[in-house]
Scaffold this motif. Structure first.
Motif: not given
Length: 62
Positions: A45-48, A50-51
């Motif tokens: 995902s976008k959040e994963e 980014t992290a």
């Protein structure tokens, strides 16, 4: 003090290398043991993503 910094840097480099190897092994295991579903895995995902990028950036800064 310099030796301690060098030792920490080596430890982080080894940890990064270990994580890369674990990722490679997991991907290999999935592809070889579950070839039908390997192509159906959802991307990060976008959040994963980014992290993951932040973690790699943090580790390279050390």
């Amino acid at each position: 003090m310099e030796a301690e910094v060098d030792k920490l840097e080596l430890m982080f480099q080894k940890a990064d290398s270990d994580l890369d190897y674990i990722q490679y092994r997991l991907e290999y295991e999935i592809k070889t043991n579950h070839p039908v579903t390997a192509g159906k895995l959802s991307p990060l995902s976008k959040e994963e993503q980014t992290a993951a990028e932040q973690l790699k950036s943090f580790m390279s800064d050390l």
